[in-house]
Write a protein that holds these residues in place. Structure first.
Motif, PDB file in Angstrom:
ATOM      1  N   SER A 433      12.291  20.056 -15.526  1.00  0.00           N
ATOM      2  CA  SER A 433      11.027  20.735 -15.809  1.00  0.00           C
ATOM      3  C   SER A 433      10.472  20.412 -17.197  1.00  0.00           C
ATOM      4  O   SER A 433       9.427  20.946 -17.585  1.00  0.00           O
ATOM      5  N   TYR A 434      11.128  19.539 -17.976  1.00  0.00           N
ATOM      6  CA  TYR A 434      10.738  19.339 -19.375  1.00  0.00           C
ATOM      7  C   TYR A 434       9.303  18.834 -19.492  1.00  0.00           C
ATOM      8  O   TYR A 434       8.476  19.422 -20.196  1.00  0.00           O
ATOM      9  N   PHE A 435       8.971  17.740 -18.817  1.00  0.00           N
ATOM     10  CA  PHE A 435       7.632  17.163 -18.951  1.00  0.00           C
ATOM     11  C   PHE A 435       6.574  17.996 -18.227  1.00  0.00           C
ATOM     12  O   PHE A 435       5.398  17.941 -18.561  1.00  0.00           O
ATOM     13  N   LYS A 436       7.026  18.772 -17.265  1.00  0.00           N
ATOM     14  CA  LYS A 436       6.092  19.648 -16.558  1.00  0.00           C
ATOM     15  C   LYS A 436       5.590  20.754 -17.490  1.00  0.00           C
ATOM     16  O   LYS A 436       4.414  21.158 -17.441  1.00  0.00           O
ATOM     17  N   ASP A 476       7.782  13.570  -9.668  1.00  0.00           N
ATOM     18  CA  ASP A 476       6.885  13.795  -8.523  1.00  0.00           C
ATOM     19  C   ASP A 476       6.062  15.082  -8.655  1.00  0.00           C
ATOM     20  O   ASP A 476       5.011  15.220  -8.007  1.00  0.00           O
ATOM     21  N   GLU A 477       6.517  16.035  -9.463  1.00  0.00           N
ATOM     22  CA  GLU A 477       5.787  17.288  -9.610  1.00  0.00           C
ATOM     23  C   GLU A 477       4.531  17.108 -10.475  1.00  0.00           C
ATOM     24  O   GLU A 477       3.655  17.963 -10.475  1.00  0.00           O
ATOM     25  N   VAL A 482      -1.171  12.079 -14.875  1.00  0.00           N
ATOM     26  CA  VAL A 482      -0.276  12.653 -15.883  1.00  0.00           C
ATOM     27  C   VAL A 482       0.997  11.809 -16.002  1.00  0.00           C
ATOM     28  O   VAL A 482       1.509  11.582 -17.106  1.00  0.00           O
ATOM     29  N   GLN A 483       1.490  11.326 -14.854  1.00  0.00           N
ATOM     30  CA  GLN A 483       2.667  10.454 -14.876  1.00  0.00           C
ATOM     31  C   GLN A 483       2.381   9.183 -15.670  1.00  0.00           C
ATOM     32  O   GLN A 483       3.212   8.729 -16.463  1.00  0.00           O
ATOM     33  N   LEU A 484       1.182   8.588 -15.460  1.00  0.00           N
ATOM     34  CA  LEU A 484       0.822   7.367 -16.185  1.00  0.00           C
ATOM     35  C   LEU A 484       0.739   7.627 -17.687  1.00  0.00           C
ATOM     36  O   LEU A 484       1.207   6.815 -18.496  1.00  0.00           O
ATOM     37  N   GLU A 485       0.168   8.758 -18.065  1.00  0.00           N
ATOM     38  CA  GLU A 485       0.070   9.092 -19.486  1.00  0.00           C
ATOM     39  C   GLU A 485       1.459   9.297 -20.096  1.00  0.00           C
ATOM     40  O   GLU A 485       1.715   8.905 -21.241  1.00  0.00           O
TER      41      GLU A 485
END
Length: 581
Positions: A433-436, A476-477, A482-485
């Motif tokens: 959950s860190y990047f989320k 995947d969450e 956001v994943q690209l950034e």
């Protein structure tokens, strides 16, 4: 095959069949001439027997037993099928038809290899020595060719007890091709062969700093093949580690090998303890052995070690500079949430700081009390570990950490703290959950990682491994953008690592990502753009070899090029052609 077996061949099989010099008695006639003739005729009836290496030996036996020349001539000629000659003729036709000579040669050799692998008989192979009486010329010629050497390696893997193959492996090693013997089980059969292969592996480790991890893995895998190879190699490396020149490199290699063995669930603790001179300190030895064998720390044994190392005559520092023990200490002090009894916590910190900072110079002569202990850095290192432990042991968010940054940056200059901070950050940022939950463009934890990279070049590989792990992790969450950034932010960290001197490993990884085709090309373009804006000549040949193909690729840099030569892409290519061609 070991030396005793080779000697047995020398003294029995080969000597019995050697060619006798003039003046020696003639060979005794066969006891049963008719039986000998029958055996020879059976062999002469097999197809193309005239092409067999043992033909002259059998003809001699046949004639000495009274065999008929006419009969043997008829049998050999009638059973001559000319398989080899037909293969040569077919090869010539293929070449005349326009097939490349190298392709035809590979075709024939590969077919022969497949046939040999299917029909090889180790018992028949072992009779070569007794029939030939010496090393056959064709075997000596055979090991000069890479194709046939690779065949020998494969056969030796399948038939480890074949004496002929083991002897051939020794011939290959004697001829200087030991670096090709990548099969550990093949090399481990003979101490001479294994010693040469080990020497080559160690030389690769010492002379290849760019791929030191690969060299370590290769060497460790070979050494850990069996208990006998492990003990032999570690004793040898232990002796080399005492040398003034390069001794520390050998000590590093020995520790990496031990670490590899432990990762593969091999219990090498007794061997390690036997080699590090701990027998003279039974209390410390018993306490350390207990923790290493269980792979866990306990307050009672830590107290014993603390009492020994805080006393007036402490044991040698190498005893607690055991990689496994240091890993356990770092984990216990820098993993968030790990609870240590407050009464014993200073002992953990003291032992880690002692192992990291004290310089123990052994006396050249007895008694041991004459050795010099330099503890100048011990107090400051202990205080730094204590401060950072207090920060890392509590789960703090990015905002709370900002207040602690000055303390962290002041303490990170100590290498042991740098290692601990990497471990703490790794355990924090790999939480699912860190990047989320993170809203910063660059999370504080990864900004701290940049500071570690700036002051500790020896930790670059650990930092890169963590960044690669994060870059390849599934998020995947998070939304696609956001994943690209997030991945661009990680690429920024890699570019920072590159500017600190970790150039080739970083570029090599990005090139691998591009080659595999599983990374969005926009990310490759982003990396190339950032690097081009950062670097300037001169460039190393290895860097150019890795980076130039990405710069020249139209899909990556096509949109970055202008009409003139003022854009970074054209400038880089222009500099390359100007200075390097």
């Amino acid at each position: 095959m070991n030396n005793m077996e080779i000697a047995e061949y020398d003294e029995t099989g080969w000597q019995q069949n050697r060619t006798k010099p003039e003046g020696e008695d003639e060979e005794m006639p066969e006891d049963n001439p008719q039986e000998t003739i029958r055996e020879c005729l059976e062999k002469f009836l097999t197809p193309d027997y005239i092409m067999e290496p043992g033909i002259f030996t059998q003809l001699k036996r046949y004639f000495q037993s009274g065999g008929s020349p006419e009969e043997v001539i008829m049998m050999l000629s009638e059973n001559y099928k000319a398989v080899a000659q037909m293969a040569n003729l077919l090869a010539e036709w293929l070449i005349l038809a326009g097939v490349k000579v190298t392709d035809v040669q590979a075709m024939v050799e590969n077919h022969l290899k497949d046939m040999i692998l299917k029909t090889f008989d180790p018992k028949k192979a072992d009779t070569i020595f007794t029939e030939e009486g010496e090393t056959p010329d064709w075997l000596t010629e055979m090991i000069d060719h890479p194709t046939w050497r690779s065949l020998i390696y494969r056969l030796a893997e399948e038939y480890p007890d074949c004496l002929m193959l083991n002897f051939t492996i020794k011939l290959i090693s004697d001829a200087g091709f030991q670096s090709e013997i990548t099969s550990i089980s093949t090399a481990a059969q003979q101490i001479e062969v294994f010693s040469r292969v080990l020497k080559t592996s160690i030389a690769k480790f010492l002379s290849n700093p760019e791929d030191i991890q690969g060299a370590i893995q290769e060497c460790a895998r070979m050494v850990c093949h069996g208990q006998h190879t492990y003990v032999y190699s570690q004793v040898l490396i232990q002796v080399l580690s005492q040398e003034q020149k390069g001794g520390f490199n050998m000590k590093r290699l020995a520790q990496e090998i031990t670490k590899y063995a432990l990762q593969n669930n091999q219990n090498v603790t007794p061997i390690t303890m036997a080699l590090n001179g701990s027998a003279a300190y039974p209390q410390a030895c018993q306490a350390l052995s207990s923790m290493l064998s269980r792979n866990t720390l306990n307050p009672a044994d830590i107290t014993v070690l603390y009492r020994n190392y805080s006393g007036p005559d402490p044991p040698p520092i190498d005893l607690i500079r055991n990689p496994q023990f240091l890993e356990l200490l770092v984990d216990s002090l820098f993993k968030a949430g790990v609870k240590i009894n407050p009464e014993h916590k200073p002992k953990y910190i003291y032992l880690l700081a002692y192992a990291a900072s004290v310089v123990d110079t052994p006396a050249k002569k007895r008694p041991l009390a004459e050795r010099v202990l330099n503890k100048d850095e011990l107090k400051n290192t202990t205080q730094a570990v204590e401060k950072v432990h207090a920060i890392c042991n509590v789960n703090k968010g990015s905002t709370e950490l900002i207040a602690e940054l000055q303390t962290l940056y002041n303490c990170i200059k100590y290498p042991v703290v740098g290692v601990g901070v990497i471990r703490w950050i790794e355990n924090t940022v790999t939480e699912p959950s860190y990047f989320k939950l993170s809203t910063d463009s660059c999370p504080t934890h990864l900004a701290i990682l940049d500071e570690v990279a700036a002051v500790h070049p020896t930790l670059h590989q650990q930092i890169l491994s963590l960044l690669i792990r994060l870059f390849e992790s599934k998020q995947d969450e998070l939304e696609i953008l956001v994943q690209l950034e997030m991945k661009k932010m990680l690429l920024d960290r890699m570019v920072n690592l590159l500017t600190r001197g970790c150039v080739v490993p970083v570029v090599k990884y990005i090139k691998q990502c591009w080659g595999k085709g599983d990374t969005d090309v926009s990310l490759i373009r982003y990396f190339v753009t950032e690097v081009l804006e950062t670097i300037t000549h001169p460039y190393s040949p290895e860097f150019v070899l890795l980076f130039l193909p990405m710069v020249e690729n139209e899909e990556i840099t096509g949109t970055m090029r202008g009409e003139g030569d003022n854009d970074p892409v054209s400038e880089f290519i222009g500099l390359f052609f100007h200075f390097y061609l």
